[in-house]
Design a protein around this motif. Structure first.
Motif, PDB file in Angstrom:
ATOM      1  N   TYR A   1      12.911  32.592  79.658  1.00  0.00           N
ATOM      2  CA  TYR A   1      13.338  31.752  80.775  1.00  0.00           C
ATOM      3  C   TYR A   1      14.465  32.403  81.568  1.00  0.00           C
ATOM      4  O   TYR A   1      14.476  32.363  82.802  1.00  0.00           O
ATOM      5  CB  TYR A   1      13.761  30.369  80.274  1.00  0.00           C
ATOM      6  CG  TYR A   1      12.609  29.411  80.153  1.00  0.00           C
ATOM      7  CD1 TYR A   1      11.550  29.658  79.281  1.00  0.00           C
ATOM      8  CD2 TYR A   1      12.563  28.254  80.902  1.00  0.00           C
ATOM      9  CE1 TYR A   1      10.484  28.782  79.178  1.00  0.00           C
ATOM     10  CE2 TYR A   1      11.500  27.365  80.801  1.00  0.00           C
ATOM     11  CZ  TYR A   1      10.469  27.643  79.933  1.00  0.00           C
ATOM     12  OH  TYR A   1       9.415  26.769  79.829  1.00  0.00           O
ATOM     13  N   SER A   2      15.406  33.011  80.865  1.00  0.00           N
ATOM     14  CA  SER A   2      16.546  33.639  81.529  1.00  0.00           C
ATOM     15  C   SER A   2      16.097  34.811  82.406  1.00  0.00           C
ATOM     16  O   SER A   2      16.489  34.915  83.573  1.00  0.00           O
ATOM     17  CB  SER A   2      17.543  34.109  80.469  1.00  0.00           C
ATOM     18  OG  SER A   2      18.609  34.797  81.062  1.00  0.00           O
ATOM     19  N   ALA A   3      15.267  35.696  81.859  1.00  0.00           N
ATOM     20  CA  ALA A   3      14.790  36.853  82.623  1.00  0.00           C
ATOM     21  C   ALA A   3      13.912  36.411  83.784  1.00  0.00           C
ATOM     22  O   ALA A   3      14.004  36.957  84.890  1.00  0.00           O
ATOM     23  CB  ALA A   3      14.021  37.807  81.706  1.00  0.00           C
ATOM     24  N   PHE A   4      13.068  35.415  83.559  1.00  0.00           N
ATOM     25  CA  PHE A   4      12.166  34.931  84.603  1.00  0.00           C
ATOM     26  C   PHE A   4      12.972  34.357  85.768  1.00  0.00           C
ATOM     27  O   PHE A   4      12.730  34.690  86.923  1.00  0.00           O
ATOM     28  CB  PHE A   4      11.223  33.872  84.029  1.00  0.00           C
ATOM     29  CG  PHE A   4      10.037  33.595  84.897  1.00  0.00           C
ATOM     30  CD1 PHE A   4       8.823  34.224  84.657  1.00  0.00           C
ATOM     31  CD2 PHE A   4      10.112  32.709  85.963  1.00  0.00           C
ATOM     32  CE1 PHE A   4       7.708  33.978  85.451  1.00  0.00           C
ATOM     33  CE2 PHE A   4       9.011  32.457  86.765  1.00  0.00           C
ATOM     34  CZ  PHE A   4       7.810  33.097  86.508  1.00  0.00           C
ATOM     35  N   LYS A   5      13.939  33.513  85.452  1.00  0.00           N
ATOM     36  CA  LYS A   5      14.768  32.884  86.492  1.00  0.00           C
ATOM     37  C   LYS A   5      15.573  33.940  87.240  1.00  0.00           C
ATOM     38  O   LYS A   5      15.694  33.883  88.467  1.00  0.00           O
ATOM     39  CB  LYS A   5      15.682  31.843  85.850  1.00  0.00           C
ATOM     40  CG  LYS A   5      16.634  31.184  86.801  1.00  0.00           C
ATOM     41  CD  LYS A   5      16.100  29.898  87.313  1.00  0.00           C
ATOM     42  CE  LYS A   5      17.121  29.265  88.233  1.00  0.00           C
ATOM     43  NZ  LYS A   5      16.849  27.911  88.537  1.00  0.00           N
ATOM     44  N   ARG A   6      16.109  34.930  86.529  1.00  0.00           N
ATOM     45  CA  ARG A   6      16.895  35.988  87.150  1.00  0.00           C
ATOM     46  C   ARG A   6      16.048  36.786  88.141  1.00  0.00           C
ATOM     47  O   ARG A   6      16.499  37.121  89.222  1.00  0.00           O
ATOM     48  CB  ARG A   6      17.460  36.919  86.074  1.00  0.00           C
ATOM     49  CG  ARG A   6      18.455  37.929  86.578  1.00  0.00           C
ATOM     50  CD  ARG A   6      19.056  38.809  85.468  1.00  0.00           C
ATOM     51  NE  ARG A   6      19.335  38.122  84.231  1.00  0.00           N
ATOM     52  CZ  ARG A   6      18.652  38.297  83.089  1.00  0.00           C
ATOM     53  NH1 ARG A   6      17.666  39.168  83.021  1.00  0.00           N
ATOM     54  NH2 ARG A   6      18.957  37.624  82.000  1.00  0.00           N
ATOM     55  N   GLN A   7      14.806  37.071  87.781  1.00  0.00           N
ATOM     56  CA  GLN A   7      13.954  37.908  88.623  1.00  0.00           C
ATOM     57  C   GLN A   7      13.290  37.135  89.760  1.00  0.00           C
ATOM     58  O   GLN A   7      13.125  37.665  90.850  1.00  0.00           O
ATOM     59  CB  GLN A   7      12.880  38.593  87.783  1.00  0.00           C
ATOM     60  CG  GLN A   7      12.038  39.571  88.590  1.00  0.00           C
ATOM     61  CD  GLN A   7      11.123  40.407  87.725  1.00  0.00           C
ATOM     62  OE1 GLN A   7      11.484  40.786  86.615  1.00  0.00           O
ATOM     63  NE2 GLN A   7       9.942  40.699  88.222  1.00  0.00           N
ATOM     64  N   THR A   8      12.904  35.891  89.510  1.00  0.00           N
ATOM     65  CA  THR A   8      12.113  35.164  90.508  1.00  0.00           C
ATOM     66  C   THR A   8      12.900  34.071  91.228  1.00  0.00           C
ATOM     67  O   THR A   8      12.463  33.607  92.276  1.00  0.00           O
ATOM     68  CB  THR A   8      10.886  34.495  89.867  1.00  0.00           C
ATOM     69  OG1 THR A   8      11.332  33.460  88.988  1.00  0.00           O
ATOM     70  CG2 THR A   8      10.029  35.498  89.126  1.00  0.00           C
TER      71      THR A   8
ATOM     72  N   ALA B   1      13.106  31.165  90.047  1.00  0.00           N
ATOM     73  CA  ALA B   1      12.443  29.922  89.643  1.00  0.00           C
ATOM     74  C   ALA B   1      12.257  29.910  88.136  1.00  0.00           C
ATOM     75  O   ALA B   1      12.239  30.957  87.498  1.00  0.00           O
ATOM     76  CB  ALA B   1      11.079  29.814  90.318  1.00  0.00           C
ATOM     77  N   THR B   2      12.116  28.725  87.581  1.00  0.00           N
ATOM     78  CA  THR B   2      11.766  28.640  86.169  1.00  0.00           C
ATOM     79  C   THR B   2      10.270  28.914  86.035  1.00  0.00           C
ATOM     80  O   THR B   2       9.515  28.754  87.009  1.00  0.00           O
ATOM     81  CB  THR B   2      12.074  27.244  85.595  1.00  0.00           C
ATOM     82  OG1 THR B   2      11.224  26.301  86.242  1.00  0.00           O
ATOM     83  CG2 THR B   2      13.542  26.884  85.768  1.00  0.00           C
TER      84      THR B   2
END
Length: 100
Positions: free
Chosen positions: A77-84, A86-87
Motif C-alpha cells: 500500500y505504501s509503495a503503491f500510494k507513493r508511486q500512483t 492512489a490506494t
C-alpha cells in the motif's frame, strides 16, 4: 524474467545473475537511471500490481501485492500510494468505472 516479483531479490542476488559486482550494479542504476535498486524494484512491482488489478479482478488486494512481489500489505500500500497517488482500492474502483 520477473525478478522483481521475488520478494527475496536483493541487489547482490541480481548482480550475481548478471555476473557483475553489486556495487557496480548500484552505480549503473544510479548513474544511468537515476534510481536506487529498491526504488526500481518497487516501481516494477507497482506496475505489475496495476496490471493485476486491471486484469485479475478476482484477486484480493493482499493477493495482488504478494503476486507483485511485496512482502506485506503495508509495504504494498505504501509503495503503491507513493508511486500512483492512489490506494490500490481506489485505483481498482477507477479502473472498473465505465467509460463516459
Amino acid at each position: 524474467e520477473r525478478v522483481f516479483a521475488n520478494p527475496d531479490v536483493t541487489v547482490a542476488s541480481l548482480a550475481d545473475v548478471l555476473d557483475v559486482a553489486p556495487s557496480r550494479l548500484s552505480q549503473l542504476l544510479n548513474d544511468n537511471m537515476g534510481v536506487s535498486f529498491a526504488t526500481l524494484i518497487n516501481a516494477r512491482r507497482v506496475d505489475e500490481a496495476k496490471r493485476l488489478i486491471e486484469t485479475a479482478p478476482h484477486l484480493t488486494m493482499e493477493a495482488v501485492g504478494y503476486e507483485a512481489g511485496f512482502r506485506s500489505k503495508s509495504a504494498f500500500y505504501s509503495a503503491f500510494k507513493r508511486q500512483t497517488g492512489a490506494t490500490p482500492a481506489s485505483f481498482r474502483s477507477h479502473s472498473e468505472a465505465p467509460e463516459s
